[in-house]
Design an enzyme around this catalytic site. Structure first.
Site, PDB file in Angstrom:
ATOM      1  N   GLU A 103      29.558  65.175  27.227  1.00 16.13           N
ATOM      2  CA  GLU A 103      28.414  65.888  26.630  1.00 16.13           C
ATOM      3  C   GLU A 103      28.264  65.528  25.154  1.00 16.13           C
ATOM      4  OE1 GLU A 103      25.399  66.608  26.414  1.00 16.13           O
ATOM      5  OE2 GLU A 103      25.482  68.023  28.084  1.00 16.13           O
ATOM      6  N   ASP A 112      21.868  67.295  30.619  1.00 17.14           N
ATOM      7  CA  ASP A 112      20.626  68.031  30.372  1.00 17.14           C
ATOM      8  C   ASP A 112      19.470  67.485  31.217  1.00 17.14           C
ATOM      9  OD1 ASP A 112      20.228  65.594  29.228  1.00 17.14           O
ATOM     10  OD2 ASP A 112      19.915  66.335  27.188  1.00 17.14           O
TER      11      ASP A 112
HETATM   12  O1  AHR Z   1      26.526  63.111  26.554  1.00 16.78           O
HETATM   13  C1  AHR Z   1      25.422  62.322  26.684  1.00 16.78           C
HETATM   14  C2  AHR Z   1      24.219  63.138  27.024  1.00 16.78           C
HETATM   15  O2  AHR Z   1      23.796  63.911  25.939  1.00 16.78           O
HETATM   16  C3  AHR Z   1      24.376  64.148  28.100  1.00 16.78           C
HETATM   17  O3  AHR Z   1      24.474  63.603  29.373  1.00 16.78           O
HETATM   18  C4  AHR Z   1      23.149  64.955  27.913  1.00 16.78           C
HETATM   19  O4  AHR Z   1      23.267  66.260  28.371  1.00 16.78           O
HETATM   20  C5  AHR Z   1      22.913  64.924  26.420  1.00 16.78           C
HETATM   21  O5  AHR Z   1      21.616  64.550  26.137  1.00 16.78           O
END
Ligand code: AHR
Length: 501
Positions: A250, A325
């Site tokens: 994340e 996300d």
């Molecule tokens: O960690 C990379 C990305 O960052 C994730 O997959 C996403 O949730 C956020 O935009």
């Protein structure tokens, strides 16, 4: 679900364990090899004390005892669905029913079945369509959901038999289970692998498989623990072009604790690539890759978690093809993968790699490049050319000669989709409002609404099917009104002569 009851499965694992312990003593090398050969990836993880808690494949059983369905497909022609299963329990996929079910229409993969007893099946990712998911990113499907992969777009063979992988592209393909049962959470140790390929990757977020947030939203550092495979180097300073296996933890795809790949590994490529990540939740995460057709594993990183990621805060959701996300821009290929409870040993992972090699993946010949041609369309509805005069006027078949307004760059992808860029205003043609409004050339680049299938009719004409709403483009009112993607069957109004310049 398992074909065998839990008790019988446990007995089988116990016997396998006893055999493994006894064999070195009695020296039955041949029998040992035969016993090992019957074990599939998730049997091996179980024998190693780190059982699969979610396991998916479109190509084969991941338990020797598994005899259930692998995935569900849906066809566009009548909305019918069917499950695709195995040739025999513990064997490889029987894809022949899919080929006949999808003949003459388009099929999408609508569900990946979990082969463990947890039934953590993955439907298409809800994106923002679920309660509590408003913090995530819209997919191109209904109410902000994602869309399914084209079921026929990624043909391969496994053990000499035809099979299809999941082609995740950058127009919103994604799968997710936001209420996964019995999976590691918080800082509990977790492992995972997937079989992928370097033939389709991207530098965008995120072609992932693994644990993510239950609300399709970015809930902060350490709330994901997924394999990332691609060439996105968000921290900058990576060495070589990629792609690499990373951990999407994340707010970052990490190829090491500082984010960058090892300088001696410029890329990790192959027709089939096995990708591995494990994380003990506090002090160690490890990344490996292997050739999916031969050999063992290479550890690209094993060490501390990045700053701000200890302890992990993993949530009980499993996803494929999206970021945490619901970022939809990742591209990749998926054939199988599993998530384990516990931190698998190196020996276990090497044994699973041997099982992947023994499975006999081959013939991943789909190549992904975009070819360009210059075309015009003449409507059968009225014999006139389709006109895109500017970015405020809808496409309509009203021209008797061909000029710039009747000419388009056609970008053809090898997944069977096309995009059209009008010469008049250099904008991409969109099926406006997901096809509820007429086609118009007013977009700066391709996305789901700007993507079409080019269907070839028996009389040599073509028909455009809008990718996202799956409807056919018609020259409405016999060409007197604008083109719109709202039909379900081909008649003269949906037929166009494709003129290549
Ligand atoms: O960690 C990379 C990305 O960052 C994730 O997959 C996403 O949730 C956020 O935009």
């Amino acid at each position: 679900m398992h074909a065998l009851p839990t008790l019988r499965r446990r007995m089988r694992l116990l016997i396998a364990l006893l055999l493994a312990l006894a064999l070195p003593v009695i020296g039955l090398t041949t029998t040992q090899t035969a016993a090992a050969a019957t074990q599939k990836a998730c049997d091996i993880y179980a024998s190693g004390g780190t059982p699969c808690v979610a396991a998916y494949s479109t190509t084969r059983a991941l338990f020797a005892s598994y005899g259930g369905p692998l995935y569900q497909i849906k066809r566009a022609s009548d909305g019918g669905t069917v499950n695709v299963g195995l040739r025999s329990a513990g064997g490889v996929v029987n894809s022949a029913p899919q080929v006949s079910f999808c003949a003459g229409t388009t099929c999408t993969i609508t569900q990946l079945y979990d082969q463990t007893a947890n039934a953590n099946h993955m439907p298409i990712s809800p994106g923002t369509s679920c309660a509590g998911c408003s913090g995530g990113l819209n997919g191109p499907g209904p109410n902000g959901a994602d869309i399914g992969a084209n079921a026929m777009a990624l043909p391969v063979t496994i053990g000499g038999q035809p099979a299809y992988g999941v082609l995740v592209n950058d127009i919103g393909t994604g799968y997710r289970n936001n209420a996964a049962r019995n999976v590691p959470t918080g800082a509990q140790p977790e492992g995972m692998y997937m079989m992928t390929s370097s033939q389709l990757t991207s530098g965008s977020c995120c072609f992932d498989f693994g644990s993510a947030e239950t609300n399709d939203s970015d809930d902060g550092n350490a709330t994901m623990n997924a394999i990332y495979y691609g060439s996105a180097c968000w921290v900058g300073g990576c060495t070589g072009p990629g792609p690499w296996v990373g951990g999407d933890l994340e707010n970052g795809m990490y190829f090491s604790d500082n984010g960058r790949n090892p300088t001696n590994i410029q890329s990790e490529t192959g027709m089939f690539v096995s990708a591995w990540e494990k994380n003990n939740g506090t002090t160690n995460f490890t990344l490996k890759y292997g050739n999916g057709q031969s050999g063992g594993l290479t550890t690209s990183y094993a060490g501390a978690l990045p700053n701000g990621y200890n302890p992990m805060k993993v949530q009980p959701s499993i996803e494929l093809g999206t970021g945490g996300d619901n970022s939809t821009l990742g591209k990749g290929e998926f054939f199988e993968g599993a998530v384990t409870a516990g931190f698998p040993s190196d020996a276990t992972e090497s044994a699973v790699q041997a099982d992947l090699v023994a499975a006999g993946y081959a013939n991943n010949t789909t190549t992904f490049h975009r070819s360009t041609s210059v075309v015009s369309f003449r409507a059968h509805a009225n014999g006139k050319y389709v006109d895109a005069p500017n970015n405020t006027t809808s496409l309509i078949a009203d021209a008797t000669t061909v000029g710039p307004a009747e000419t388009f760059d056609m970008f053809t992808d090898t997944d069977g989709t096309i995009g059209l860029r009008a010469h008049s205003d250099n904008n991409w043609v969109t099926a406006e409002s997901n096809g509820s409004a007429p086609l118009i050339a007013n977009r700066g680049g391709p996305g789901p609404w700007e993507t079409f299938y080019l269907l070839h009719n028996p009389d040599g004409s073509v028909t455009l099917r809008a990718y996202n709403n799956q409807h056919l483009v018609t020259a409405e009112n016999a060409g007197a009104s604008a083109l719109i993607a709202n039909r379900t069957a081909v008649g003269p109004w949906e037929e166009f002569d494709l003129i290549t310049h």
